[in-house]
Scaffold this motif. Structure first.
Motif, PDB file in Angstrom:
ATOM      1  N   CYS A 143       0.845  -1.181   0.000  1.00  0.00           N
ATOM      2  CA  CYS A 143       0.000   0.000   0.000  1.00  0.00           C
ATOM      3  C   CYS A 143       0.885   1.237   0.000  1.00  0.00           C
ATOM      4  O   CYS A 143       1.669   1.452   0.924  1.00  0.00           O
ATOM      5  N   THR A 144       0.771   2.039  -1.048  1.00  0.00           N
ATOM      6  CA  THR A 144       1.527   3.271  -1.165  1.00  0.00           C
ATOM      7  C   THR A 144       0.569   4.450  -1.223  1.00  0.00           C
ATOM      8  O   THR A 144      -0.650   4.298  -1.119  1.00  0.00           O
ATOM      9  N   LYS A 145       1.119   5.635  -1.456  1.00  0.00           N
ATOM     10  CA  LYS A 145       0.275   6.830  -1.548  1.00  0.00           C
ATOM     11  C   LYS A 145      -0.651   6.762  -2.754  1.00  0.00           C
ATOM     12  O   LYS A 145      -1.728   7.373  -2.760  1.00  0.00           O
ATOM     13  N   TYR A 146      -0.272   6.007  -3.773  1.00  0.00           N
ATOM     14  CA  TYR A 146      -1.092   5.925  -4.975  1.00  0.00           C
ATOM     15  C   TYR A 146      -2.380   5.125  -4.717  1.00  0.00           C
ATOM     16  O   TYR A 146      -3.440   5.464  -5.238  1.00  0.00           O
ATOM     17  N   GLU A 147      -2.288   4.066  -3.911  1.00  0.00           N
ATOM     18  CA  GLU A 147      -3.488   3.315  -3.549  1.00  0.00           C
ATOM     19  C   GLU A 147      -4.419   4.164  -2.689  1.00  0.00           C
ATOM     20  O   GLU A 147      -5.644   4.131  -2.883  1.00  0.00           O
ATOM     21  N   ILE A 148      -3.862   4.916  -1.754  1.00  0.00           N
ATOM     22  CA  ILE A 148      -4.691   5.793  -0.920  1.00  0.00           C
ATOM     23  C   ILE A 148      -5.344   6.868  -1.775  1.00  0.00           C
ATOM     24  O   ILE A 148      -6.540   7.175  -1.623  1.00  0.00           O
ATOM     25  N   GLN A 149      -4.587   7.452  -2.686  1.00  0.00           N
ATOM     26  CA  GLN A 149      -5.127   8.505  -3.544  1.00  0.00           C
ATOM     27  C   GLN A 149      -6.246   7.973  -4.424  1.00  0.00           C
ATOM     28  O   GLN A 149      -7.293   8.621  -4.578  1.00  0.00           O
ATOM     29  N   ILE A 214       3.319  -1.577   3.984  1.00  0.00           N
ATOM     30  CA  ILE A 214       2.687  -0.257   4.010  1.00  0.00           C
ATOM     31  C   ILE A 214       3.782   0.790   4.013  1.00  0.00           C
ATOM     32  O   ILE A 214       4.649   0.800   4.902  1.00  0.00           O
ATOM     33  N   HIS A 215       3.764   1.658   3.027  1.00  0.00           N
ATOM     34  CA  HIS A 215       4.775   2.707   2.928  1.00  0.00           C
ATOM     35  C   HIS A 215       4.406   3.868   3.843  1.00  0.00           C
ATOM     36  O   HIS A 215       3.229   4.134   4.090  1.00  0.00           O
ATOM     37  N   GLU A 216       5.432   4.563   4.330  1.00  0.00           N
ATOM     38  CA  GLU A 216       5.179   5.672   5.244  1.00  0.00           C
ATOM     39  C   GLU A 216       4.399   6.802   4.564  1.00  0.00           C
ATOM     40  O   GLU A 216       3.628   7.504   5.209  1.00  0.00           O
ATOM     41  N   HIS A 217       4.567   6.978   3.260  1.00  0.00           N
ATOM     42  CA  HIS A 217       3.832   8.014   2.548  1.00  0.00           C
ATOM     43  C   HIS A 217       2.335   7.712   2.516  1.00  0.00           C
ATOM     44  O   HIS A 217       1.515   8.637   2.453  1.00  0.00           O
ATOM     45  N   ALA A 218       1.981   6.436   2.549  1.00  0.00           N
ATOM     46  CA  ALA A 218       0.563   6.076   2.590  1.00  0.00           C
ATOM     47  C   ALA A 218      -0.071   6.540   3.894  1.00  0.00           C
ATOM     48  O   ALA A 218      -1.207   7.034   3.906  1.00  0.00           O
ATOM     49  N   ALA A 219       0.645   6.400   5.006  1.00  0.00           N
ATOM     50  CA  ALA A 219       0.124   6.869   6.301  1.00  0.00           C
ATOM     51  C   ALA A 219      -0.006   8.387   6.314  1.00  0.00           C
ATOM     52  O   ALA A 219      -0.976   8.930   6.855  1.00  0.00           O
ATOM     53  N   ILE A 220       0.964   9.099   5.714  1.00  0.00           N
ATOM     54  CA  ILE A 220       0.886  10.560   5.637  1.00  0.00           C
ATOM     55  C   ILE A 220      -0.315  10.974   4.803  1.00  0.00           C
ATOM     56  O   ILE A 220      -1.068  11.881   5.179  1.00  0.00           O
ATOM     57  N   TYR A 221      -0.525  10.303   3.679  1.00  0.00           N
ATOM     58  CA  TYR A 221      -1.661  10.615   2.815  1.00  0.00           C
ATOM     59  C   TYR A 221      -2.979  10.392   3.536  1.00  0.00           C
ATOM     60  O   TYR A 221      -3.888  11.229   3.481  1.00  0.00           O
TER      61      TYR A 221
END
Length: 287
Positions: A143-149, A214-221
């Motif tokens: 899970c990266t920021k792209y999945e969250i976005q 889980i990437h840290e950018h995903a948590a920030i997003y």
């Protein structure tokens, strides 16, 4: 020989099960907590269990539905509901600080019962985004920021999602522009310019088993999007014609909050407990 090759491949497989959070969790197997659905205390909730024994069980937790028979639901005319979160990655104090932070909302802090009701509404959107992020993370088990976005765009309406994504981009930009010295003197939330705790969101994503990694950018997003969603709902309630005012000061009540959400087609479906609802219609069925 075949047995040794299997053991080597198994070892390599275990080494690849990292969290992607810069050493916060050494491996996927380091966490044994997961969220499951129960009917304790007269309602449906998620609770922590110790059921994480294999990598294949890690991708179905947030996708958990209520333990209800489909035939019973059809016969009674009921609809499946989203599970209610017992623990959310924010506190009411953080919500109040996030709402008062906006320069356009220089108003007294809403009452505690209004903050609690607002937290319940936004937690339903969090569950929807988490379930969608889990589905999008299945292919690469990450899970990266792209999945969250993408999940934000799917779950929320266009205008609300663009507001949330803009806040997430701003938070990530501030985080990437921070210096090396800031890593030791300031936390991630401060470096992102957020009120919500990024570490709590990452831990919630790990415990909910959004993905193997889980990437840290995903948590920030996710933290920035949820904080922006709180402000968006609050600002729409302020602009609602249903809000009573006393000498220009709005009177916040739980009933006023619910009525304002019910009349907003961009919010109502996403903040309701029923799984099949999406944004686009208000409580009266009007587009």
């Amino acid at each position: 020989m075949a047995r040794s090759s299997k053991s080597v491949s198994r070892t390599l497989e275990d080494l690849t099960l990292d969290s992607g959070y810069g050493g916060a969790a050494d491996s996927f197997r380091s966490s044994s907590a997961s969220l499951c659905c129960s009917e304790a205390h007269g309602g449906n909730h998620w609770h922590l269990t110790d059921s994480m024994h294999s990598r294949h069980n890690s991708l179905d937790t947030v996708n958990t539905v209520l333990v209800e028979d489909a035939e019973i639901l059809e016969s009674t005319g009921q609809c499946a509901k989203l599970p209610e979160l017992e623990d959310v990655p924010w506190s009411l104090g953080e919500v109040a600080s996030a709402l008062c932070r906006d320069k356009e909302m220089t108003l007294p802090t809403p009452p505690q019962d209004v903050l609690l009701r607002l937290s319940v509404l936004v937690s339903r959107a969090l569950v929807r985004v988490a379930k969608e992020s889990q589905r999008l993370s299945l292919r690469y088990a990450k899970c990266t920021k792209y999945e969250i976005q993408s999940a934000i765009k799917i779950v929320l309406s266009w205008s609300v999602s663009m507001s949330c994504i803009s806040a997430a981009l701003s938070a990530l930009s501030l985080y990437n522009m921070s210096t090396e010295d800031d890593k030791f003197s300031r936390g991630k939330s401060v470096r992102c310019g957020l009120i919500f705790n990024v570490g709590k969101f990452f831990r919630w994503m790990v415990d909910s088993r959004i993905a193997v990694r889980i990437h840290e950018h995903a948590a920030i997003y996710l933290a920035a999007c949820m904080e922006s969603l709180f402000r968006e709902v609050y600002s729409r309630v302020l602009r609602s014609a249903l809000l009573e005012r006393d000498n220009g000061i709005p009177k916040f009540t739980v009933e006023t909050l619910d009525q304002a959400v019910n009349t907003d087609a961009e919010l109502w479906g996403s903040l309701q407990p029923w799984q099949h609802l999406i944004c686009g219609k208000n409580a009266s069925g009007e587009l």
